[in-house]
Design an enzyme around this catalytic site. Structure first.
Site, PDB file in Angstrom:
ATOM      1  N   HIS A 175      -6.292   6.679   7.001  1.00 21.56           N
ATOM      2  CA  HIS A 175      -5.651   5.381   6.839  1.00 21.56           C
ATOM      3  C   HIS A 175      -4.815   5.130   8.407  1.00 21.56           C
ATOM      4  O   HIS A 175      -4.030   6.624   8.458  1.00 21.56           O
ATOM      5  CB  HIS A 175      -3.864   5.474   5.591  1.00 21.56           C
ATOM      6  CG  HIS A 175      -3.247   5.077   5.537  1.00 21.56           C
ATOM      7  ND1 HIS A 175      -2.538   4.533   4.156  1.00 21.56           N
ATOM      8  CD2 HIS A 175      -2.114   4.033   6.512  1.00 21.56           C
ATOM      9  CE1 HIS A 175      -1.605   3.498   4.711  1.00 21.56           C
ATOM     10  NE2 HIS A 175      -1.866   3.421   5.541  1.00 21.56           N
ATOM     11  N   HIS A 219      -3.371   2.724  11.885  1.00 24.46           N
ATOM     12  CA  HIS A 219      -2.663   1.376  11.880  1.00 24.46           C
ATOM     13  C   HIS A 219      -3.287   1.544  13.861  1.00 24.46           C
ATOM     14  O   HIS A 219      -2.537   2.347  14.232  1.00 24.46           O
ATOM     15  CB  HIS A 219      -1.631   1.420  12.171  1.00 24.46           C
ATOM     16  CG  HIS A 219      -1.333   1.474  10.959  1.00 24.46           C
ATOM     17  ND1 HIS A 219      -1.327   0.176   9.801  1.00 24.46           N
ATOM     18  CD2 HIS A 219      -0.158   2.130   9.763  1.00 24.46           C
ATOM     19  CE1 HIS A 219      -0.222   0.106   8.702  1.00 24.46           C
ATOM     20  NE2 HIS A 219      -0.723   1.396   8.616  1.00 24.46           N
ATOM     21  N   ASN A 255      -2.892  -5.042   8.916  1.00 27.24           N
ATOM     22  CA  ASN A 255      -1.283  -5.389   8.070  1.00 27.24           C
ATOM     23  C   ASN A 255      -1.462  -5.852  10.021  1.00 27.24           C
ATOM     24  O   ASN A 255      -0.661  -5.446  10.305  1.00 27.24           O
ATOM     25  CB  ASN A 255      -0.630  -4.866   7.782  1.00 27.24           C
ATOM     26  CG  ASN A 255      -0.451  -3.551   8.431  1.00 27.24           C
ATOM     27  OD1 ASN A 255      -1.206  -2.939   8.855  1.00 27.24           O
ATOM     28  ND2 ASN A 255       0.847  -2.606   8.229  1.00 27.24           N
ATOM     29  N   LYS A 308      -7.178  -3.153   1.354  1.00 23.62           N
ATOM     30  CA  LYS A 308      -5.998  -3.034   0.823  1.00 23.62           C
ATOM     31  C   LYS A 308      -4.736  -3.970   0.451  1.00 23.62           C
ATOM     32  O   LYS A 308      -4.293  -4.703   0.662  1.00 23.62           O
ATOM     33  CB  LYS A 308      -5.660  -2.414   2.554  1.00 23.62           C
ATOM     34  CG  LYS A 308      -3.538  -2.037   2.384  1.00 23.62           C
ATOM     35  CD  LYS A 308      -3.344  -0.792   2.481  1.00 23.62           C
ATOM     36  CE  LYS A 308      -2.729  -0.036   2.112  1.00 23.62           C
ATOM     37  NZ  LYS A 308      -1.714   0.266   3.271  1.00 23.62           N
ATOM     38  N   HIS A 338      -0.459   0.254  -1.449  1.00 22.82           N
ATOM     39  CA  HIS A 338       0.686   0.664  -1.349  1.00 22.82           C
ATOM     40  C   HIS A 338       1.652   0.653  -2.411  1.00 22.82           C
ATOM     41  O   HIS A 338       2.024  -0.683  -2.141  1.00 22.82           O
ATOM     42  CB  HIS A 338       1.557  -0.099   0.154  1.00 22.82           C
ATOM     43  CG  HIS A 338       2.726   0.194   0.139  1.00 22.82           C
ATOM     44  ND1 HIS A 338       3.374   0.740   1.704  1.00 22.82           N
ATOM     45  CD2 HIS A 338       3.709   0.697   0.041  1.00 22.82           C
ATOM     46  CE1 HIS A 338       3.406   1.181   2.551  1.00 22.82           C
ATOM     47  NE2 HIS A 338       5.275   0.787   0.977  1.00 22.82           N
ATOM     48  N   HIS A 381      -0.359   7.301   1.028  1.00 21.57           N
ATOM     49  CA  HIS A 381       0.468   8.109   1.333  1.00 21.57           C
ATOM     50  C   HIS A 381       1.960   8.228   0.759  1.00 21.57           C
ATOM     51  O   HIS A 381       2.663   7.644   0.638  1.00 21.57           O
ATOM     52  CB  HIS A 381       1.372   7.247   2.973  1.00 21.57           C
ATOM     53  CG  HIS A 381       1.661   5.863   3.132  1.00 21.57           C
ATOM     54  ND1 HIS A 381       1.834   5.145   1.211  1.00 21.57           N
ATOM     55  CD2 HIS A 381       1.453   4.971   3.756  1.00 21.57           C
ATOM     56  CE1 HIS A 381       2.200   3.813   1.780  1.00 21.57           C
ATOM     57  NE2 HIS A 381       1.714   3.965   2.483  1.00 21.57           N
ATOM     58  N   ASP A 439      -2.044   7.899   8.437  1.00 22.29           N
ATOM     59  CA  ASP A 439      -0.430   6.695   8.505  1.00 22.29           C
ATOM     60  C   ASP A 439       0.021   6.057   9.370  1.00 22.29           C
ATOM     61  O   ASP A 439       1.329   6.073   9.697  1.00 22.29           O
ATOM     62  CB  ASP A 439       0.668   6.728   7.396  1.00 22.29           C
ATOM     63  CG  ASP A 439       0.928   5.272   7.329  1.00 22.29           C
ATOM     64  OD1 ASP A 439       1.088   4.468   7.459  1.00 22.29           O
ATOM     65  OD2 ASP A 439       1.919   5.062   6.880  1.00 22.29           O
ATOM     66  N   HIS A 456       4.736   2.187  16.986  1.00 27.26           N
ATOM     67  CA  HIS A 456       5.002   0.646  17.673  1.00 27.26           C
ATOM     68  C   HIS A 456       6.543   1.594  18.682  1.00 27.26           C
ATOM     69  O   HIS A 456       6.116   1.864  18.993  1.00 27.26           O
ATOM     70  CB  HIS A 456       6.789   0.448  16.196  1.00 27.26           C
ATOM     71  CG  HIS A 456       6.496   0.323  14.909  1.00 27.26           C
ATOM     72  ND1 HIS A 456       6.370  -0.899  14.592  1.00 27.26           N
ATOM     73  CD2 HIS A 456       6.386   0.883  13.504  1.00 27.26           C
ATOM     74  CE1 HIS A 456       6.130  -1.529  13.236  1.00 27.26           C
ATOM     75  NE2 HIS A 456       6.139   0.395  12.776  1.00 27.26           N
TER      76      HIS A 456
END
Ligand code: NCD
Ligand code: ZN
Length: 332
Positions: free
Chosen positions: A13, A15, A41, A95, A132, A166, A238, A242
């Site tokens: 998982h 990003h 996403n 997902k 999720h 998660h 996960d 940012h």
């Protein structure tokens, strides 16, 4: 010096984001992992074959000569069976996000009565469903409240592989055990922190994520299951970077950036728990079995030699920034 070898570690998982962030994150994961399940996403979600192919090519180009398989996912929406047939061999799963529940999930599902046709096609085509699992209730109860949705899915689609992404609670661990078609991913940070670490003292934007870290009892349940080598629990970081201006501000974005510290910190906490012999299972074997994967061959050596985590990677504060980890990756 104690040393262990991990074969083909997988991050189930992950990003990686887009643009400059993608350029920063991709090599950091590809350095250590043999593959990762790439979350869809993006600002414009990965919900078509074209977007999927473009994103896949971008990631592959950034891996250069590093051995790393990006296992792609599509963003859940209503897909026709013909569309899924076309894309099936290019994805590891789809997902599903409840609408608005986390970063860039506005286009997620707002009415769960509408998903049946797509989910049924996924079951027929054997495309795993990654979820999720949070309701829009009180923040500490969201995962628990979503278990009824998981139950309906698990019972109505017994041949569908459902992955609870998660998980953070003792109830989720127990639920996952009840259904053969259900697996779960567990992050590094949820094995390490509780809500106290996030808001118990000075507030820590770098530890704020969805699902929010829970209680000590929940963390113990996760740890016990993971450290004992549970065959249905897979590592999924996960890792969700940012930039600092999105974390250190009013309206802090959710997500913890763990990819560059994941393997050394996992080695440390498994070692502390006397469970180093279970690390291979958690970071690779169990995912290979549950998803029926044969990942690229890659060997990572970890040694009990301290290293200090940088304060920043680019414009992102990593988990454990500035702290020293007792284990490190042997660079060859
Ligand atoms: C993730 C992100 O930033 O994309 N954030 C997070 O807090 N985990 C999305 C997600 O997995 O919920
Ligand atoms: Zn995520």
């Amino acid at each position: 010096m104690t040393e262990i070898t991990i074969t083909s570690p997988l991050d189930m998982h992950l990003h990686l984001r887009q643009g400059d962030m993608l350029r920063l994150t991709t090599p950091l994961s590809a350095d250590f992992f043999a593959g990762g399940v790439i979350m869809p996403n993006l600002i414009e979600p990965v919900d078509s074959v074209d977007r999927l192919n473009t994103y896949h090519s971008e990631i592959q180009a950034l891996c250069k000569d590093k051995v790393f398989e990006p296992y792609m996912t599509l963003f859940f929406k209503q897909y026709k069976k013909a569309e899924l047939e076309q894309v099936k061999d290019r994805i590891i799963g789809i997902k599903l996000y409840p609408a608005g529940i986390t970063t860039q999930s506005e286009n997620g599902v707002s009415d769960f009565t509408t998903i049946e046709e797509t989910v049924s096609a996924m079951e027929e085509l054997q495309i795993p469903l990654l979820v999720h699992g949070e309701s829009n209730g009180f923040v500490m109860d969201r995962e628990q409240e979503f278990l009824s949705v998981y139950q309906t899915l698990a019972e109505n689609f017994p041949d569908l592989h459902i992955i609870m992404e998660h998980i953070t609670t003792a109830d989720s661990v127990e639920f996952m055990e009840r259904y053969d078609n259900v697996s779960a991913t567990v992050t590094l940070h949820h094995l390490m922190i509780t809500l106290d670490d996030v808001i118990g003292d000075l507030m820590r934007p770098d530890l704020f994520c969805k699902p929010i870290a829970k209680t000590q009892e929940d963390r113990s349940a996760l740890r016990n299951a993971v450290f004992s080598g549970h065959p249905k629990l897979m590592f999924g970081s996960d890792s969700a970077p940012h930039p600092r201006h999105k974390k250190e501000c009013i309206g802090c974005a959710a997500g913890v950036f763990t990819a560059p510290v994941a393997l050394p910190l996992l080695a440390q906490i498994f070692d502390e728990a006397g469970s180093l012999d279970q690390l291979q299972n958690f970071v690779s074997t169990s995912a290979c079995q549950r998803y029926q994967l044969t990942p690229p061959q890659k060997t990572i050596r970890l040694q009990q030699k301290p290293w200090t985590v940088p304060d920043f990677y680019g414009d992102v504060t990593p988990f454990y920034a500035g702290k020293t980890i007792g284990w490190s990756v042997v660079r060859t």
